[in-house]
Design an enzyme around this catalytic site. Structure first.
Site, mmCIF file in Angstrom:
data_model
loop_
_atom_site.group_PDB
_atom_site.id
_atom_site.type_symbol
_atom_site.label_atom_id
_atom_site.label_comp_id
_atom_site.label_asym_id
_atom_site.label_seq_id
_atom_site.Cartn_x
_atom_site.Cartn_y
_atom_site.Cartn_z
ATOM 1 N N LYS A 1 -0.731 -4.986 1.664
ATOM 2 C CA LYS A 1 0.058 -5.907 2.467
ATOM 3 C C LYS A 1 1.097 -5.185 3.317
ATOM 4 O O LYS A 1 1.190 -5.414 4.519
ATOM 5 C CB LYS A 1 0.753 -6.936 1.569
ATOM 6 C CG LYS A 1 -0.095 -8.153 1.240
ATOM 7 C CD LYS A 1 -1.200 -7.845 0.261
ATOM 8 C CE LYS A 1 -1.996 -9.096 -0.117
ATOM 9 N NZ LYS A 1 -3.080 -8.772 -1.069
ATOM 10 N N ALA B 1 2.955 -5.778 -5.478
ATOM 11 C CA ALA B 1 1.931 -5.849 -4.429
ATOM 12 C C ALA B 1 2.500 -6.166 -3.062
ATOM 13 O O ALA B 1 1.779 -6.055 -2.069
ATOM 14 C CB ALA B 1 0.880 -6.899 -4.800
ATOM 15 N N ASP C 1 3.711 -5.688 -11.480
ATOM 16 C CA ASP C 1 2.758 -5.664 -10.379
ATOM 17 C C ASP C 1 3.553 -5.796 -9.084
ATOM 18 O O ASP C 1 4.108 -6.846 -8.783
ATOM 19 C CB ASP C 1 1.758 -6.816 -10.522
ATOM 20 C CG ASP C 1 0.647 -6.753 -9.480
ATOM 21 O OD1 ASP C 1 0.699 -5.868 -8.599
ATOM 22 O OD2 ASP C 1 -0.279 -7.584 -9.539
ATOM 23 N N TRP D 1 -1.652 -14.468 -10.470
ATOM 24 C CA TRP D 1 -2.766 -14.151 -9.580
ATOM 25 C C TRP D 1 -4.065 -14.241 -10.369
ATOM 26 O O TRP D 1 -4.176 -13.691 -11.466
ATOM 27 C CB TRP D 1 -2.578 -12.749 -9.003
ATOM 28 C CG TRP D 1 -3.650 -12.303 -8.069
ATOM 29 C CD1 TRP D 1 -4.229 -13.027 -7.066
ATOM 30 C CD2 TRP D 1 -4.278 -11.018 -8.041
ATOM 31 N NE1 TRP D 1 -5.179 -12.273 -6.414
ATOM 32 C CE2 TRP D 1 -5.228 -11.034 -6.997
ATOM 33 C CE3 TRP D 1 -4.124 -9.850 -8.802
ATOM 34 C CZ2 TRP D 1 -6.023 -9.940 -6.678
ATOM 35 C CZ3 TRP D 1 -4.910 -8.762 -8.485
ATOM 36 C CH2 TRP D 1 -5.847 -8.801 -7.438
#
Length: 393
Positions: free
Chosen positions: A246, A213, A211, A130
């Site tokens: 999300k 997410a 991470d 990312w």
């Protein structure tokens, strides 16, 4: 003070957003911006979120600060969501979670904390990763190294190259891993590959940093956390940055969490006190609203069931679009990797010139890297998008 400053170029994603908004064509399609969209092209507020907010408005009695760690109820709920409530790490008090302003806040506070622990910390990130990982971690003064991850020919994980590169990491180095739904490639590690990475991390004395997410948008809440949970069960120390943008649709509420896992309860207590000092010196207190929504949902069995059903529907829709997209592109080549990948993103492996042609001639917007947000499709526009892509190949 300011007159010598030069303007910086606009972020490519933000620039694409603006260009899309300025395009007057009614049939334009946005596959660039990384937010979930429904069949109508909207980023909806989940029904469970609506109900949680209604209850909060009826029952809220104060707007006072929540403290640097945020809400204890939210932090406990996120611990259970990430690790599962019956995890031995929780029982042994080896974990702590602090509420942060989004996943970005979790990543940056982790970077500042690591710099406090060891000023010359090196973080290994995947190629690609990312884009915001680099400024969030490097901006705190951490050294960045890269390990190969995506094979650009097969668009699958180049696992052998990944392991070979990480053999060059030194004890104390940090390895950043994507928990699921790798951004920007959609190519995830299998559980067996997670186990191999875990063995390497243990053997070389590395610190894993995950991470997370997109939990719940790959194969489901539990399946998406399986690799992370295996890793956490084997290592003495670990960091996890989590986001509710999300899976709860709380993008603008900036709702995240940072988890520390330590070798013992006493070490965890000391480490958490240092982390809270870092937070106090940056933004002092996190925002409360988004975390209160998550806490309300996860603390009520009916709301949690409603939320999980909605999240499962989002996950199933993305999987359906992946298979339909791969099938629609099949006459132009082998795009089966799209169906195998998970989450919102995939690379189409087309050139910037072809991306520009799609934008100018067909009103189809994606990043110059050809990363597409599959969730930006729907059954109505998918055939036209696939036809346009086939025409430029």
């Amino acid at each position: 003070m300011f007159e010598a400053l030069k303007p910086l170029p606009q972020d490519p994603i933000l620039q694409l957003m603006q260009t899309f908004r300025d395009d007057p064509r009614p049939h334009k399609v946005d596959l660039g911006i990384g937010v979930y969209k429904d069949d109508a092209g909207n980023t909806p507020i989940m029904a469970a979120v609506h109900e949680a907010e209604r209850r909060m408005l009826d029952g809220e009695t104060t707007k006072s600060y929540v403290g640097p760690a945020g809400s204890a109820g939210y932090n406990d709920a996120m611990t259970n969501l990430i690790l599962s409530a019956d995890n031995n790490l929780i029982r042994d008090q080896r974990t702590s979670v602090v509420q942060t302003p989004g996943g970005c806040g979790a990543l940056r506070m982790a970077a500042e904390f690591l710099r406090l622990c060891k000023p010359d910390t090196t973080v290994w990130v995947s190629t690609p990763t990312w884009a915001n990982h680099l400024p969030l971690l490097g901006g705190a003064g951490l050294a960045i190294r890269e390990y190969p991850y995506l094979n650009r020919d097969t668009l699958q994980v180049d696992f052998a190259a990944m392991l070979e590169s990480l053999e060059g990491a030194q004890a104390g180095d940090v390895v950043l891993l994507h928990g699921c739904c790798h951004n920007p490639s959609g190519a995830d590690l299998s559980l067996e590959q997670w186990k191999s990475v875990t063995d390497l991390i243990q053997r070389k004395g590395l610190l894993p940093f995950v991470d997370m997410a997109y939990q719940g948008l790959g194969d489901g809440l539990e399946q998406d956390a399986a690799g992370l949970r295996h890793l956490a069960s084997q290592v003495p120390e670990m960091l996890v940055a989590a986001s509710c943008s999300k899976n709860f649709g709380l993008y603008r509420e900036r709702t995240g969490a940072l988890m520390l896992i330590s070798a013992t309860a006493s070490i965890n207590q000391a480490a958490t006190s240092q982390l809270l000092s870092v937070i106090r010196s940056h933004y002092s207190m996190p925002p409360a609203h988004g975390a209160a929504i998550v806490e309300t949902i996860l603390g009520d069995s009916d709301l949690r069931l409603q939320w999980q059903n909605e999240l499962n529907g989002m996950c199933d829709r993305i999987l359906h679009l992946r298979h339909a997209f791969a099938e629609a592109l099949a006459p132009a080549g082998d795009f089966s990797f799209i169906a195998r990948q998970r989450g919102m993103f995939s690379f189409l492996s087309i050139s910037p010139d072809q991306v520009q042609t799609l934008r100018e001639d067909h009103g189809i917007y994606m990043l110059d890297s050809s990363r597409v947000n599959v969730a930006g499709l729907n059954d109505k526009v998918l055939p036209r998008v696939a036809e346009a892509i086939r025409s430029v190949l």
